[in-house]
Design a protein around this motif. Structure first.
Motif, PDB file in Angstrom:
ATOM      1  N   LYS A   3       0.837  -1.194   0.000  1.00 50.81           N
ATOM      2  CA  LYS A   3       0.000   0.000   0.000  1.00 50.81           C
ATOM      3  C   LYS A   3       0.872   1.244   0.000  1.00 50.81           C
ATOM      4  O   LYS A   3       2.033   1.204   0.408  1.00 50.81           O
ATOM      5  N   GLU A   5       0.376   4.983   1.655  1.00 50.04           N
ATOM      6  CA  GLU A   5      -0.520   5.645   2.598  1.00 50.04           C
ATOM      7  C   GLU A   5       0.187   6.809   3.287  1.00 50.04           C
ATOM      8  O   GLU A   5       1.379   6.723   3.594  1.00 50.04           O
ATOM      9  N   LYS A   6      -0.541   7.858   3.517  1.00 50.86           N
ATOM     10  CA  LYS A   6      -0.031   8.943   4.354  1.00 50.86           C
ATOM     11  C   LYS A   6      -0.337   8.575   5.805  1.00 50.86           C
ATOM     12  O   LYS A   6      -1.485   8.646   6.238  1.00 50.86           O
ATOM     13  N   MET A   7       0.675   8.174   6.508  1.00 48.47           N
ATOM     14  CA  MET A   7       0.505   7.702   7.876  1.00 48.47           C
ATOM     15  C   MET A   7       0.739   8.840   8.872  1.00 48.47           C
ATOM     16  O   MET A   7       1.605   9.708   8.667  1.00 48.47           O
ATOM     17  N   GLY A  26      -1.621   3.906  10.990  1.00 47.52           N
ATOM     18  CA  GLY A  26      -2.349   3.835   9.732  1.00 47.52           C
ATOM     19  C   GLY A  26      -2.716   2.408   9.398  1.00 47.52           C
ATOM     20  O   GLY A  26      -2.235   1.444   9.996  1.00 47.52           O
ATOM     21  N   THR A  27      -3.585   2.236   8.392  1.00 51.86           N
ATOM     22  CA  THR A  27      -4.086   0.914   8.036  1.00 51.86           C
ATOM     23  C   THR A  27      -3.047   0.059   7.316  1.00 51.86           C
ATOM     24  O   THR A  27      -3.214  -1.160   7.201  1.00 51.86           O
ATOM     25  N   LEU A  28      -1.977   0.667   6.841  1.00 54.65           N
ATOM     26  CA  LEU A  28      -0.905  -0.093   6.196  1.00 54.65           C
ATOM     27  C   LEU A  28      -0.360  -1.180   7.124  1.00 54.65           C
ATOM     28  O   LEU A  28       0.084  -2.234   6.663  1.00 54.65           O
ATOM     29  N   GLN A  65      -2.995  -0.453  15.164  1.00 53.63           N
ATOM     30  CA  GLN A  65      -2.614   0.012  13.828  1.00 53.63           C
ATOM     31  C   GLN A  65      -1.422   0.974  13.896  1.00 53.63           C
ATOM     32  O   GLN A  65      -1.394   2.012  13.246  1.00 53.63           O
ATOM     33  N   GLU A  87       2.397  14.053   9.150  1.00 47.15           N
ATOM     34  CA  GLU A  87       2.166  12.784   8.473  1.00 47.15           C
ATOM     35  C   GLU A  87       3.278  12.555   7.462  1.00 47.15           C
ATOM     36  O   GLU A  87       4.009  13.473   7.094  1.00 47.15           O
ATOM     37  N   ASP A  89       4.442  10.056   3.857  1.00 46.86           N
ATOM     38  CA  ASP A  89       4.043   9.171   2.762  1.00 46.86           C
ATOM     39  C   ASP A  89       4.854   7.872   2.852  1.00 46.86           C
ATOM     40  O   ASP A  89       6.072   7.871   2.726  1.00 46.86           O
TER      41      ASP A  89
END
Length: 254
Positions: A3, A5-7, A26-28, A65, A87, A89
């Motif tokens: 993935k 994602e911006k975490m 994050g969901t990653l 998470q 955040e 990337d």
């Protein structure tokens, strides 16, 4: 599944000289399958530096998470990363990790050198949860660069070495293994290539897994910037996709 994602950055702390602990949410995190995998981070929104930076996952918690990364601020990209507060990337999880499910025996020795120490932390936690006695041998340049000693001590015995002799055993991880006559059924190692070669030679009587440190470009196997030489008919493998973790005996050193 990989993935992008911006975490959210939950916390960032300097834990030793130029060594930073970065906690992300994050969901990653749900996609991480094993300890020893890594992520590729874009350190800012501009194109300088252009390439992402590969950083090992030190630990993760799927219920919360969250994942924790530990990195050394030594170049343009990682120094810029120390300034991030909101955040970031992130692309990942990438690569193969340490296979703890198939480990056999009762005692595992985990050997790390410098910034190769972080991915061993989650590996140690999972091995301990599976009933293994874990021994840690961690090598650093000097006392001021030592980190996570107490965290590893909560999981098992810890032997620290420093190249300048300012803390722990004077010398390298192989010196501590020899000096304390450390015995195990399997080993896990991560660190500079010369260290990995020396560890494989010293522990040639037990199975083991090593994680290769290598410069990377794309992180997904397309650019061939991280190719390493291996034993066998393939001759070459990509650290980012075939590794970074390899079985003992796969890599050609020197």
């Amino acid at each position: 599944m990989i993935k992008v994602e911006k975490m959210k950055i939950e916390k960032q702390t300097e834990i030793a000289k130029n060594i930073y602990e970065l906690k992300l949410k994050g969901t990653l995190v749900n996609e991480i399958s094993m300890p020893g995998q890594f992520v590729h981070i874009k350190v800012n929104t501009a194109n300088d530096p252009l390439l992402r930076r590969p950083i090992s996952i030190s630990s993760y918690d799927k219920e919360q998470q969250t994942m924790t990364l530990i990195y050394r601020a030594s170049g343009l990209g990682t120094r810029e990363l120390t300034n991030q507060t909101d955040e970031i990337d992130v692309m990942g999880p990438l690569g193969s990790g340490f296979p703890v499910d198939g480990a056999e025996g009762k005692t595992a020795i985990l050997i790390g050198g410098g910034i190769g120490v972080p991915p061993l932390y989650e590996c140690s936690k999972q091995l301990k949860n599976k009933g293994f006695k874990v021994i840690h041998v961690l090598g650093f340049e000097s006392k001021e660069t030592v980190f996570y000693e107490s965290a590893f001590k909560a999981l098992g015995s810890v032997y620290i070495t420093t190249a300048d002799g300012s803390y722990g055993t004077n010398g390298f991880v192989t010196d501590a293994i020899r000096a304390f006559n450390l015995q195990a059924d399997v080993f896990y190692a991560c660190g500079p290539v010369p260290m990995l070669g020396a560890v494989e030679k010293q522990l040639d009587d037990i199975p083991g897994f090593i994680s290769m440190e290598q410069r990377m470009g794309c992180g997904i196997g397309a650019c061939l910037a991280c190719v390493c030489t291996v034993n066998g008919p393939e001759l070459y493998k990509k650290v980012c996709t075939d590794g970074p973790v390899f079985r003992k005996g796969e890599l050609v050193y020197g």
